[in-house]
Design a protein around this motif. Sequence first.
Motif, PDB file in Angstrom:
ATOM      1  N   ALA A 244      23.877  41.570  99.797  1.00 62.10           N
ATOM      2  CA  ALA A 244      23.887  42.771  99.808  1.00 62.10           C
ATOM      3  C   ALA A 244      25.241  43.534  99.231  1.00 62.10           C
ATOM      4  O   ALA A 244      25.179  44.756  98.763  1.00 62.10           O
ATOM      5  N   ALA A 245      26.060  42.534  98.903  1.00 60.42           N
ATOM      6  CA  ALA A 245      27.280  42.951  98.133  1.00 60.42           C
ATOM      7  C   ALA A 245      27.566  41.827  97.017  1.00 60.42           C
ATOM      8  O   ALA A 245      27.584  40.673  97.433  1.00 60.42           O
ATOM      9  N   LYS A 246      27.795  42.415  95.832  1.00 55.82           N
ATOM     10  CA  LYS A 246      28.275  41.069  94.941  1.00 55.82           C
ATOM     11  C   LYS A 246      29.413  41.748  94.189  1.00 55.82           C
ATOM     12  O   LYS A 246      29.755  42.756  93.970  1.00 55.82           O
ATOM     13  N   MET A 273      33.375  38.218 103.953  1.00 60.42           N
ATOM     14  CA  MET A 273      32.577  38.839 104.946  1.00 60.42           C
ATOM     15  C   MET A 273      31.158  38.693 105.163  1.00 60.42           C
ATOM     16  O   MET A 273      30.972  38.714 106.240  1.00 60.42           O
ATOM     17  N   LEU A 274      30.434  38.759 103.931  1.00 58.88           N
ATOM     18  CA  LEU A 274      29.049  38.356 104.333  1.00 58.88           C
ATOM     19  C   LEU A 274      28.707  37.064 104.650  1.00 58.88           C
ATOM     20  O   LEU A 274      27.905  36.858 105.653  1.00 58.88           O
ATOM     21  N   GLY A 275      29.600  35.983 104.369  1.00 54.65           N
ATOM     22  CA  GLY A 275      29.424  34.579 105.049  1.00 54.65           C
ATOM     23  C   GLY A 275      29.786  34.694 106.610  1.00 54.65           C
ATOM     24  O   GLY A 275      28.981  34.013 107.451  1.00 54.65           O
ATOM     25  N   GLU A 276      30.728  35.219 106.916  1.00 55.96           N
ATOM     26  CA  GLU A 276      31.029  35.388 108.523  1.00 55.96           C
ATOM     27  C   GLU A 276      30.090  36.056 109.372  1.00 55.96           C
ATOM     28  O   GLU A 276      29.724  35.888 110.075  1.00 55.96           O
ATOM     29  N   ARG A 277      29.454  37.116 108.606  1.00 59.17           N
ATOM     30  CA  ARG A 277      28.433  38.147 109.178  1.00 59.17           C
ATOM     31  C   ARG A 277      27.205  37.130 109.373  1.00 59.17           C
ATOM     32  O   ARG A 277      26.617  37.263 110.529  1.00 59.17           O
ATOM     33  N   LEU A 278      26.872  36.302 108.423  1.00 58.17           N
ATOM     34  CA  LEU A 278      25.683  35.456 108.641  1.00 58.17           C
ATOM     35  C   LEU A 278      26.162  34.360 109.643  1.00 58.17           C
ATOM     36  O   LEU A 278      25.106  34.212 110.671  1.00 58.17           O
ATOM     37  N   GLY A 279      27.095  33.871 109.515  1.00 58.66           N
ATOM     38  CA  GLY A 279      27.601  32.614 110.434  1.00 58.66           C
ATOM     39  C   GLY A 279      27.662  33.195 111.902  1.00 58.66           C
ATOM     40  O   GLY A 279      27.171  32.448 112.948  1.00 58.66           O
ATOM     41  N   GLN A 280      28.317  34.648 112.280  1.00 55.00           N
ATOM     42  CA  GLN A 280      28.302  34.948 113.477  1.00 55.00           C
ATOM     43  C   GLN A 280      26.715  35.056 114.125  1.00 55.00           C
ATOM     44  O   GLN A 280      26.398  34.986 115.233  1.00 55.00           O
TER      45      GLN A 280
END
Length: 426
Positions: A244-246, A273-280
């Motif tokens: 969603a963000a690049k 941010m995106l990695g931690e969102r997916l990880g959560q």
Amino acid sequence: MNRHYTLYAGSGRQEISFPQEIFPTWEGYTGVHDNPSVEVIYIECEEKFCLVNFELVSLNAQIPSYKAIVSSLFDMPEENCWICVSHVLPTPHAWDTEHTKTKEDEHKNAVMLTAIEKALVTAITQAKVSKTEALFGFGVGQCYGNINRNVKTADGWWLGENEEGPVDRTVSVFRFERMDGTPIAILFNYNAQASVLDDVYTLNNERLISSDFIGVAGRFVENELGNGVVAAYLLGIGGDLAPAAKGYRSIVGKDGKRIIKEARDNAYMLAEMLGERLGQEVLRIDERISCAPLDGPLKLMHRAVTLKGQVIPPTETIIPRNEYRYIPAEDVTTPVEAVSIGDAVLLGIKPEMCCRSLQYIKEKSPFMKLAVMTFVNGGAKYMPESDMYDMITFQAMNSRFAKGSAEIFRDQVVHMLEEFYISLGN
């Protein structure tokens, strides 16, 4: 009373340490931001199965030799080993000798391949040593971390951010745990290329190797769960879905023209941010999973589909267009793999399928717990739906499959899954 089958599982992960002598690489990489990894997940329940996942952009020529290594060290059939990549775009391509342009590039490529193979063997050894009796569970959730990437511009359809396009935000989690409840491996399947950091250059004009947001997600899960767990990202559908963000992206202005935006050093914060969102979300799903013994042995499916082919033009000629002529080529045969683990099934294919085909397969499949993984045992470029050929999208021009292939392929896959379902005694 149902019979319970004994499941064994082991896991390993080893970072790929890129030697300094490969820099600068032939693709312009000047160093490393964070090391990608090789993850190995081995499971056994009457049948043996091994999934090897490289946090790299691609592998093709090396796959037979890697399968042979896995087969030898685990004493198992090569066909039961999946060599996969997460299609991590901010990593260098691993070429065969024919693709290197100079002797220097050939040497650097050989040094890199040695480092990759060393990491593979180490991860396999870890998985062998850690093998133990295990329980299994499966769960799903949602993560708002991806977006459709086909956008209309004045020059034709291209890559961007399409808020109205089809998207599948399902996160599927396969959990393997020891008999005492501690985790062995977490495999998480999501639909987005690892491309937050694709084409990103720092303010110092450095291009750095990275495992992108999927590496952030995996390490986040591992750190939170502890116990030596290995968390591996299983790439789902990335044909028309992107993060969603690049850090390097194009937006479309009011005049329909593309505007390039570069985040430079800030791109690494986007990946985090995106990695931690997916990880959560992976952790939330994992919390709800209740593991149990298997009520049936592992079963594997090995099939293939033959489709009409088309010519892929030179990369530099794939640009936004309002007119384009597709040139027929020889038929293309592409494998279809599947493994059943309890009542969950992981489907493995090569092509970069698109979102509506994924949704079609999941809707028609007899398996309620189904995850689809791409780049299994190599890549095969894009497989877009028929209307995307009419739109002249990036995926349609950059496909070795002729128009109509996606619809034939997904129908064939559903039929194969129905036969697989029956073969399991359902």
